[in-house]
Write a protein that holds these residues in place. Structure first.
Motif, PDB file in Angstrom:
ATOM      1  N   ALA A 411       0.691  -1.663   0.173  1.00  0.00           N
ATOM      2  CA  ALA A 411      -0.466   0.131   0.202  1.00  0.00           C
ATOM      3  C   ALA A 411       0.692   1.228  -0.301  1.00  0.00           C
ATOM      4  CB  ALA A 411      -0.787  -0.065   1.370  1.00  0.00           C
ATOM      5  N   VAL A 412       1.504   0.991   0.942  1.00  0.00           N
ATOM      6  CA  VAL A 412       2.903   2.401   0.631  1.00  0.00           C
ATOM      7  C   VAL A 412       3.653   2.646  -0.256  1.00  0.00           C
ATOM      8  CG1 VAL A 412       4.821   3.201   2.001  1.00  0.00           C
ATOM      9  CG2 VAL A 412       3.446   1.866   3.229  1.00  0.00           C
ATOM     10  N   PHE A 413       3.811   1.584  -0.779  1.00  0.00           N
ATOM     11  CA  PHE A 413       4.764   1.368  -2.743  1.00  0.00           C
ATOM     12  C   PHE A 413       3.283   1.848  -3.645  1.00  0.00           C
ATOM     13  CE2 PHE A 413       4.917  -0.407  -6.692  1.00  0.00           C
ATOM     14  CZ  PHE A 413       6.323   0.218  -6.924  1.00  0.00           C
ATOM     15  N   MET A 414       2.244   1.613  -3.722  1.00  0.00           N
ATOM     16  CA  MET A 414       1.226   2.597  -4.369  1.00  0.00           C
ATOM     17  C   MET A 414       1.005   3.743  -3.950  1.00  0.00           C
ATOM     18  SD  MET A 414      -1.287  -0.697  -4.931  1.00  0.00           S
ATOM     19  CE  MET A 414      -2.538   0.385  -6.803  1.00  0.00           C
ATOM     20  N   ILE A 415       0.802   4.205  -2.808  1.00  0.00           N
ATOM     21  CA  ILE A 415       0.685   5.741  -2.748  1.00  0.00           C
ATOM     22  C   ILE A 415       1.876   6.983  -3.016  1.00  0.00           C
ATOM     23  CG2 ILE A 415       0.193   7.469  -0.238  1.00  0.00           C
ATOM     24  CD1 ILE A 415      -0.607   5.134   1.092  1.00  0.00           C
ATOM     25  N   SER A 416       2.973   6.281  -2.892  1.00  0.00           N
ATOM     26  CA  SER A 416       4.100   6.659  -3.498  1.00  0.00           C
ATOM     27  C   SER A 416       4.419   6.781  -4.532  1.00  0.00           C
ATOM     28  CB  SER A 416       5.486   5.983  -3.171  1.00  0.00           C
ATOM     29  OG  SER A 416       6.328   6.414  -3.872  1.00  0.00           O
ATOM     30  N   GLU A 417       3.683   5.981  -5.323  1.00  0.00           N
ATOM     31  CA  GLU A 417       3.431   6.000  -6.798  1.00  0.00           C
ATOM     32  C   GLU A 417       2.366   6.725  -7.601  1.00  0.00           C
ATOM     33  OE1 GLU A 417       5.176   3.963 -10.130  1.00  0.00           O
ATOM     34  OE2 GLU A 417       6.606   4.328  -7.927  1.00  0.00           O
ATOM     35  N   LEU A 418       1.381   6.501  -6.401  1.00  0.00           N
ATOM     36  CA  LEU A 418      -0.195   7.683  -6.495  1.00  0.00           C
ATOM     37  C   LEU A 418       0.763   9.083  -6.680  1.00  0.00           C
ATOM     38  CD1 LEU A 418      -2.902   8.065  -7.358  1.00  0.00           C
ATOM     39  CD2 LEU A 418      -3.051   7.851  -4.850  1.00  0.00           C
ATOM     40  N   ALA A 419       1.557   8.906  -5.444  1.00  0.00           N
ATOM     41  CA  ALA A 419       1.552  10.874  -5.590  1.00  0.00           C
ATOM     42  C   ALA A 419       2.419  10.751  -7.046  1.00  0.00           C
ATOM     43  CB  ALA A 419       2.927  11.119  -4.760  1.00  0.00           C
ATOM     44  N   LYS A 420       3.992  10.422  -7.054  1.00  0.00           N
ATOM     45  CA  LYS A 420       4.674  10.623  -8.491  1.00  0.00           C
ATOM     46  C   LYS A 420       3.557  10.762  -9.733  1.00  0.00           C
ATOM     47  CE  LYS A 420       8.186   7.971  -7.641  1.00  0.00           C
ATOM     48  NZ  LYS A 420       9.333   6.480  -7.809  1.00  0.00           N
ATOM     49  N   LEU A 421       2.516  10.236  -9.296  1.00  0.00           N
ATOM     50  CA  LEU A 421       1.377   9.691 -10.667  1.00  0.00           C
ATOM     51  C   LEU A 421       0.712  11.597 -10.930  1.00  0.00           C
ATOM     52  CD1 LEU A 421       0.639   8.097 -12.849  1.00  0.00           C
ATOM     53  CD2 LEU A 421      -1.650   7.924 -11.422  1.00  0.00           C
ATOM     54  N   PHE A 422       0.136  12.175  -9.739  1.00  0.00           N
ATOM     55  CA  PHE A 422      -0.338  13.129  -9.575  1.00  0.00           C
ATOM     56  C   PHE A 422       0.946  14.291  -9.397  1.00  0.00           C
ATOM     57  CE2 PHE A 422      -3.330  10.744  -7.695  1.00  0.00           C
ATOM     58  CZ  PHE A 422      -4.941  11.369  -8.170  1.00  0.00           C
ATOM     59  N   ARG A 423       1.578  14.238  -9.727  1.00  0.00           N
ATOM     60  CA  ARG A 423       2.637  15.275  -9.800  1.00  0.00           C
ATOM     61  C   ARG A 423       2.976  15.585 -11.527  1.00  0.00           C
ATOM     62  NH1 ARG A 423       7.291  13.372  -7.699  1.00  0.00           N
ATOM     63  NH2 ARG A 423       6.584  13.967  -5.405  1.00  0.00           N
ATOM     64  N   ILE A 424       3.145  14.648 -11.606  1.00  0.00           N
ATOM     65  CA  ILE A 424       3.221  14.765 -13.311  1.00  0.00           C
ATOM     66  C   ILE A 424       1.945  14.953 -13.880  1.00  0.00           C
ATOM     67  CG2 ILE A 424       3.227  13.542 -15.668  1.00  0.00           C
ATOM     68  CD1 ILE A 424       5.225  11.566 -14.146  1.00  0.00           C
ATOM     69  N   SER A 425       0.294  14.718 -13.452  1.00  0.00           N
ATOM     70  CA  SER A 425      -0.632  14.671 -13.651  1.00  0.00           C
ATOM     71  C   SER A 425      -1.061  16.307 -13.598  1.00  0.00           C
ATOM     72  CB  SER A 425      -2.058  14.012 -12.770  1.00  0.00           C
ATOM     73  OG  SER A 425      -1.995  12.556 -12.835  1.00  0.00           O
ATOM     74  N   LEU A 426      -0.955  16.739 -12.630  1.00  0.00           N
ATOM     75  CA  LEU A 426      -0.916  18.460 -12.431  1.00  0.00           C
ATOM     76  C   LEU A 426       0.070  19.609 -13.135  1.00  0.00           C
ATOM     77  CD1 LEU A 426      -1.516  17.862  -8.026  1.00  0.00           C
ATOM     78  CD2 LEU A 426      -2.667  18.347  -9.501  1.00  0.00           C
ATOM     79  N   SER A 427       0.755  19.248 -13.735  1.00  0.00           N
ATOM     80  CA  SER A 427       2.107  19.688 -14.543  1.00  0.00           C
ATOM     81  C   SER A 427       1.872  21.561 -13.999  1.00  0.00           C
ATOM     82  CB  SER A 427       1.462  18.922 -15.441  1.00  0.00           C
ATOM     83  OG  SER A 427       1.808  17.988 -15.738  1.00  0.00           O
ATOM     84  N   ARG A 428       1.398  21.569 -13.461  1.00  0.00           N
ATOM     85  CA  ARG A 428       1.532  23.674 -12.475  1.00  0.00           C
ATOM     86  C   ARG A 428       0.602  23.627 -13.879  1.00  0.00           C
ATOM     87  NH1 ARG A 428       8.105  24.394 -12.711  1.00  0.00           N
ATOM     88  NH2 ARG A 428       8.529  23.516 -10.984  1.00  0.00           N
ATOM     89  N   GLY A 429      -0.478  23.345 -14.116  1.00  0.00           N
ATOM     90  CA  GLY A 429      -1.398  23.689 -14.851  1.00  0.00           C
ATOM     91  C   GLY A 429      -1.678  23.459 -16.153  1.00  0.00           C
ATOM     92  N   LYS A 430      -0.555  22.903 -16.505  1.00  0.00           N
ATOM     93  CA  LYS A 430      -0.794  23.316 -17.937  1.00  0.00           C
ATOM     94  C   LYS A 430      -1.022  21.495 -18.671  1.00  0.00           C
ATOM     95  CE  LYS A 430       3.787  25.051 -18.088  1.00  0.00           C
ATOM     96  NZ  LYS A 430       5.797  25.239 -17.891  1.00  0.00           N
ATOM     97  N   THR A 431      -1.368  22.382 -20.024  1.00  0.00           N
ATOM     98  CA  THR A 431      -2.299  21.247 -20.467  1.00  0.00           C
ATOM     99  C   THR A 431      -1.245  20.120 -20.945  1.00  0.00           C
ATOM    100  OG1 THR A 431      -4.599  22.350 -20.813  1.00  0.00           O
ATOM    101  CG2 THR A 431      -3.449  21.054 -22.137  1.00  0.00           C
ATOM    102  N   ILE A 432      -0.665  20.487 -21.874  1.00  0.00           N
ATOM    103  CA  ILE A 432       0.590  19.962 -23.074  1.00  0.00           C
ATOM    104  C   ILE A 432       2.001  19.499 -21.754  1.00  0.00           C
ATOM    105  CG2 ILE A 432       2.286  20.504 -24.161  1.00  0.00           C
ATOM    106  CD1 ILE A 432      -0.570  20.661 -24.900  1.00  0.00           C
ATOM    107  N   ILE A 433       2.340  18.902 -22.150  1.00  0.00           N
ATOM    108  CA  ILE A 433       3.743  18.022 -21.565  1.00  0.00           C
ATOM    109  C   ILE A 433       4.189  17.360 -22.170  1.00  0.00           C
ATOM    110  CG2 ILE A 433       2.118  17.763 -18.712  1.00  0.00           C
ATOM    111  CD1 ILE A 433       2.507  14.676 -19.754  1.00  0.00           C
TER     112      ILE A 433
END
Length: 605
Positions: A411-433
């Protein structure tokens, strides 16, 4: 008031045109009537006489040269050397070589018609009897005179080239020496007819409407520009004027065809030949023809005057309209000129109306663009909100399952991966990555799903690093992978070797990302409707996610791009993402984030 102004303009135009017509007609009529006939008659006769005089002089000079050649042969060769001596042949050959551009041959016959010598050296044809030829008879009868023949084809000598030469024969009786006894004979000098023909052709080519011909005093033709037509009966010439009249100008003659013409006759010295110049009726004019020409000139002058007036009037009227049209065309071409406002009241009012209309259109266009931008932003936000909660729900469900199963490390691993996932998903509010970040997001998501499905399927990546530094819309791989798991390999047995393959490559200025699974696949009708916003396609689960991804790509890059779905029942499904090759730079990101601005693909200047 308006009707009176229109009438005034028409009155002015009609008055000006009428005055100019009357003045021009009277002026040109008086001038042409007094001078045209006399000038035309004098000029045509004078020009024809001058040209004939020049041509007669040239021909007399040529014939004089021929006489001199005949005298040279007679006095300096025949009477000076023995006919059988080598010096005789040598001098005759030298004289021929010096003048061969003008003469065809030189020959000496005895009084019985036997050939004594000829230059160029050649053999006489068999069966030729010169005693009865006119040039021989004339020379034998009138011993003291030179005789010029009419043009004829030379038929005395053999020619290896088998060519035929037209000549004019100059013949005379001569006294020579043959050994110790005197020898009488006939000297024949064949002049090249082409020399006279070329001279006369030049004169006739330069003077259209009149022609010149040469004949002897009895009317026998020496040269005529229509000789072929005369011989074929297509043209007739009246030679009686040559036989019955002295040199001079003869007007108002009738040709055999009945047309009026003027003839000018001039005698050529040494030969008795006469040159005749014929001026046709269509060159010279009588009173009727002169009046016709006069009327044509008057009409032409009137037309020119009227055109000039019409040009001035039309330019004055149309100039404001043309300027208004030019400003409107410039505006339509994308420029921002001031609409022309000038000219009459009506044109000024029209210019103001067009200016006002363009200003209103520009205001409305800006408002529409603004509304479209706002709508696009709201659509992107709505699409994003449709994807993110769905993904978060599935992920938290997996974490909940792990916690309930006491798999805290997982679960800890998945939460860590989820955090990385959201870090990229947010992308400082940008649509283009970048595609590289999208692939990281994809791997984080698959790491989470592997824990949930206990490594029941294999994920392979075959992505070219060449495409890493290019632009993409974020969160477009995750919904496709989610479909591949839930409706493809998620429920397969391990014996069936479930597998998901992620590929990426570049083709010229296009980029492709594909997700392939070997799951249950779809029917053809489902494939045809899965990307359509209707009720026919399978929209359960993440089916909505595929439509959203497809729509987001097209909103950002255009309708040319988006998703391509390929599937066969029981064989698997491949979903391909088609993107333009736009380098991931700060400038391109800003352009893509601002709707309405063009972006440059790789390789475009």
């Amino acid at each position: 008031m308006k009707k009176r102004k229109v009438s005034d303009i028409q009155s002015v135009i009609m008055t000006v045109l009428s005055l100019m017509t009357v003045i021009t007609s009277i002026s040109m009529g008086l001038l042409l009537y007094n001078r045209y006939e006399m000038a035309m008659r004098q000029n045509e006769v004078r020009n024809t006489q001058n040209l004939m005089e020049s041509t007669v002089n040239s021909m007399e000079q040529y014939l004089k040269n021929m006489r001199q050649i005949s005298d040279t042969v007679t006095y300096n060769i025949i009477q000076a050397f023995d006919v059988s001596s080598p010096e005789f042949n040598q001098q005759l050959s030298f004289l021929y070589d010096f003048n061969k551009d003008k003469i065809q041959s030189i020959a000496l016959y005895d009084m019985e018609g036997n050939l004594i010598v000829a230059e160029p050296v050649t053999l006489q044809k068999d069966g030729i009897e010169v005693l009865w030829q006119s040039w021989f008879e004339n020379a034998a009868e009138e011993i003291e005179n030179m005789h010029f023949s009419t043009p004829h084809m030379q038929n005395l000598f053999q020619d290896d080239a088998k060519s035929y030469h037209w000549v004019i024969s100059l013949s005379r009786a001569v006294d020579g020496i043959d050994g110790d006894r005197p020898e009488n004979g006939i000297l024949l000098v064949d002049m090249k007819y082409s020399f006279i023909e070329e001279m006369m052709n030049q004169v006739n080519d330069q003077n259209r409407g009149r022609y010149y011909y040469v004949c002897d005093g009895e009317g026998n033709l020496i040269y005529h520009p229509y000789a072929n037509e005369i011989s074929n009966g297509l043209f007739e010439e009246d030679f009686s004027i040559v036989c019955s009249n002295e040199d001079g100008v003869y007007k108002n003659l009738r040709s055999p065809s009945g047309d009026k013409q003027t003839a000018i006759v001039s005698t050529i010295s040494y030969t008795g030949w006469k040159m005749v110049g014929i001026v046709k009726q269509d060159i010279r004019t009588d009173s009727r023809e002169q009046f016709r020409i006069y009327m044509v000139i008057v009409v032409i002058m009137l037309i020119m005057m009227l055109l000039l007036v019409n040009r001035i009037v039309s330019k004055r009227i149309s100039s404001p309209i043309l300027k208004l049209d030019a400003s409107v065309r410039a505006y339509e071409a994308g420029e921002k000129p001031d609409i022309y406002i000038g000219g009459s009241y009506e044109i000024r009012h029209l210019g103001k109306s067009v200016q006002h209309s363009y200003e209103e259109i520009e205001r409305l266009m800006k408002e529409i663009v603004k509304q479209q931008n706002e709508r696009r932003k709201s659509e992107l936000a709505a699409l994003q909100s449709q994807i993110n909660p769905h993904f978060l729900y599935n992920t938290l469900e997996s974490i909940t399952w792990m916690v309930e199963a006491n798999k805290n490390q997982d679960a800890v691993f998945m939460i860590s991966e989820l955090a990385k996932l959201f870090r990229i998903s947010l992308s400082r509010g940008k649509t283009i990555i970048s595609i590289e970040d999208e692939l990281k997001h994809c791997k984080n998501y698959m790491n989470i799903q592997k824990y949930r499905y206990k490594e029941r399927f294999v994920t392979e990546y075959d992505v070219s690093e060449e495409i890493y530094p290019f632009c993409t819309v974020k969160l477009i791989l995750q919904p496709i992978l989610e479909n591949a798991i839930y409706y493809g390999v998620g429920n397969m047995d391990e014996d069936d070797q479930p597998k998901i393959i992620v590929k990426g490559w570049k083709d010229d200025a296009e980029i492709y990302l594909s997700v392939t699974d070997n799951g249950m696949g779809m029917r053809h009708e489902d494939v045809e409707n899965i990307l359509k916003d209707n009720q026919k396609g399978p929209k359960h689960g993440s089916g909505v996610g595929l439509i959203n991804v497809h729509t987001r790509i097209q909103l950002m890059f255009g309708n040319k791009y988006g998703l391509i779905v390929e599937s066969e029942p029981d064989e698997g499904t491949t979903v391909t993402i088609h993107l333009p090759a736009v380098p991931y730079t700060k400038e391109n990101c800003e352009v893509l984030e601002t709707p309405g601005k063009p972006v440059r693909k790789e390789g475009e200047s």
